[in-house]
Design a protein around this motif. Structure first.
Motif, PDB file in Angstrom:
ATOM      1  N   LEU A 265       0.811  -1.212   0.000  1.00 20.52           N
ATOM      2  CA  LEU A 265       0.000   0.000   0.000  1.00 20.52           C
ATOM      3  C   LEU A 265       0.848   1.268   0.000  1.00 20.52           C
ATOM      4  N   ARG A 266       1.923   1.266   0.785  1.00 20.50           N
ATOM      5  CA  ARG A 266       2.707   2.493   0.939  1.00 20.50           C
ATOM      6  C   ARG A 266       3.925   2.536   0.022  1.00 20.50           C
TER       7      ARG A 266
ATOM      8  N   SER B  87       6.270   5.852  -9.304  1.00 24.58           N
ATOM      9  CA  SER B  87       7.026   7.032  -9.702  1.00 24.58           C
ATOM     10  C   SER B  87       6.218   8.314  -9.538  1.00 24.58           C
ATOM     11  N   ARG B  88       4.868   8.182  -9.336  1.00 24.88           N
ATOM     12  CA  ARG B  88       4.037   9.369  -9.210  1.00 24.88           C
ATOM     13  C   ARG B  88       3.072   9.351  -8.030  1.00 24.88           C
ATOM     14  N   SER B  89       2.787   8.197  -7.486  1.00 25.39           N
ATOM     15  CA  SER B  89       1.840   8.114  -6.385  1.00 25.39           C
ATOM     16  C   SER B  89       2.037   6.786  -5.663  1.00 25.39           C
ATOM     17  N   SER B  90       1.082   6.413  -4.823  1.00 28.00           N
ATOM     18  CA  SER B  90       1.087   5.122  -4.132  1.00 28.00           C
ATOM     19  C   SER B  90      -0.356   4.685  -3.952  1.00 28.00           C
ATOM     20  N   LEU B  91      -0.562   3.428  -3.644  1.00 29.94           N
ATOM     21  CA  LEU B  91      -1.913   2.932  -3.413  1.00 29.94           C
ATOM     22  C   LEU B  91      -2.542   3.609  -2.202  1.00 29.94           C
ATOM     23  N   ALA B  92      -1.741   3.863  -1.173  1.00 27.46           N
ATOM     24  CA  ALA B  92      -2.270   4.535   0.013  1.00 27.46           C
ATOM     25  C   ALA B  92      -2.751   5.941  -0.334  1.00 27.46           C
TER      26      ALA B  92
ATOM     27  N   ALA C  40      -6.559   7.502  -0.232  1.00 23.75           N
ATOM     28  CA  ALA C  40      -6.917   8.757   0.436  1.00 23.75           C
ATOM     29  C   ALA C  40      -7.656   9.702  -0.507  1.00 23.75           C
ATOM     30  N   GLU C  41      -7.408   9.543  -1.807  1.00 22.37           N
ATOM     31  CA  GLU C  41      -8.063  10.394  -2.804  1.00 22.37           C
ATOM     32  C   GLU C  41      -9.419   9.847  -3.230  1.00 22.37           C
ATOM     33  N   GLY C  42      -9.799   8.684  -2.677  1.00 14.94           N
ATOM     34  CA  GLY C  42     -11.135   8.176  -2.945  1.00 14.94           C
ATOM     35  C   GLY C  42     -11.216   6.821  -3.615  1.00 14.94           C
TER      36      GLY C  42
END
Length: 375
Positions: free
Chosen positions: A101-102, A106-111, A115-117
């Protein structure tokens, strides 16, 4: 027929404590006049060595180097980015193990996507993800399958069950890796001197210790399968030290015979063979390796998330200063990464080796390099 591993009984006069084994190993190395360099290929070994302080106890005699034994850590940025794209599938539930998850892509993560929905859920096994598909028949459930030969059979079992039950909403993205291929790549790269390899106990329980017989047979590198208690590891280290110093011929030793049986787990192997096929896979630090991954066979293509939900993913961007790839190849210790403990910490990780519970950087950060460890 594959070569069988040697099972060496513990001699009756063998040391009875970890401290005595450490003293014996150090004495052998001191008499030989040169240190020994060994690599473990298992994240559980990495944590066990750090937690028990074995690295510090053996310092100066035996150097214990961590290799690419953490499946989350070796998952390349491009693979993570592809997994993140599933969060954009309408109505999708994305399920995976907690460690992933964490892990930053290269641009984001699953966590962060959660959090973004996005509906991203942590599960403990592939069968938990299968249950999510049963409970949510109108939504696609995409299981992100990461691991070595130890967790791949459970994913195979889940796929078989989905087909038997006619579940049309269960999908698997297989990022499973095949351990022997990485060992070959590391040895053939030629930029790392190793006197022996500590083979992964859990993988050996599935494949059988014989899966690593090629190490001494083809490369002349002694290998030992070990359990995860300090004494297990020290017995394996002692065997490898003997081989490295010429006190015994290089061989494959099974020091975990209480769980690793000759031939391994035949049922698990049959599951892997029935559901998966070998494929090219990208490893962090090692690049694209032939036949180093598991891909669903054509007869199970309807459950392949990469086929069902194709997506164009931008080329992965690197992380300035992050040396996870070199740590995984054993070319430098975690503390030698310029970000270690400052720009990269467990609460704000830059690389996956600091995130995973089996990562070398996480082990060093939590337990230190081992100057004053006690077994």
């Amino acid at each position: 027929m594959r070569e069988r591993a040697v099972v060496r009984p513990t001699p009756p006069d063998a040391p009875g404590t970890a401290a005595a084994w450490v003293a014996l190993i150090r004495r052998k190395v001191e008499e030989a006049g040169r240190p020994v360099r060994l690599m473990e290929f298992c994240g559980t070994h990495t944590m066990a060595i750090a937690r028990s302080g074995l690295r510090g106890l053996l310092r100066g005699a035996v150097e214990l180097v961590s290799g690419p034994g953490c499946p989350v850590c070796v998952t390349a940025d491009g693979e993570i980015d592809r997994m993140l794209a599933y969060c954009d599938v309408p109505g999708a539930i994305v399920a995976t193990y907690g460690d992933l998850l964490r892990v930053p892509g290269s641009r984001s993560s699953l966590a962060r996507r959660r959090a973004e929905g996005a509906d991203v859920r942590m599960v403990y096994s592939a069968l938990d993800a299968l249950e999510l598909a049963r409970e949510n028949p109108d939504r696609p459930v995409i299981f992100l399958a990461v691991g070595f030969e130890t967790t791949a059979p459970a994913a195979a079992l889940a796929v078989q069950a989905a087909r038997e039950e006619g579940l049309g909403n269960f999908f698997v993205h297989s990022a499973h890796k095949r351990t022997p291929a990485a060992m070959r790549a590391l040895l053939e790269a030629g930029d790392l001197r190793l006197d022996g390899i500590l083979c992964p106990g859990h993988v050996s329980a599935v494949l059988g210790a014989e899966a690593f017989a090629f190490l001494p047979a083809e490369y002349g590198v002694p290998a030992a399968v070990a359990g995860f208690e300090p004494l297990d590891i020290l017995l394996a280290v002692d065997h490898l030290v003997d081989a490295a110093l010429g006190l015994r011929p290089p061989d494959l030793w099974n020091g975990y015979a209480r769980w690793v049986r000759p031939g391994g787990n035949r049922k698990a192997q049959a599951l892997l063979e029935a559901v998966f096929r070998p494929c090219e896979a990208s490893w962090r630090g090692l690049g694209l390796l032939p036949d180093s991954g598991f891909r669903l066979r054509e007869e199970f293509a309807e459950f392949d998330a990469a086929i069902r939900f194709p997506a164009a993913v931008e080329e992965a961007r690197g992380r300035p200063g992050c040396r996870c790839g070199d740590v995984l190849r054993g070319l430098l210790s975690p503390a030698e990464c310029p970000l270690f403990g400052t720009g990269c910490r467990p609460d704000r990780p830059v690389g996956p080796c600091m995130v995973s519970s089996e990562g070398a950087c996480a082990a060093w950060y939590r337990y230190g390099p081992g100057e004053e460890g006690t077994a």
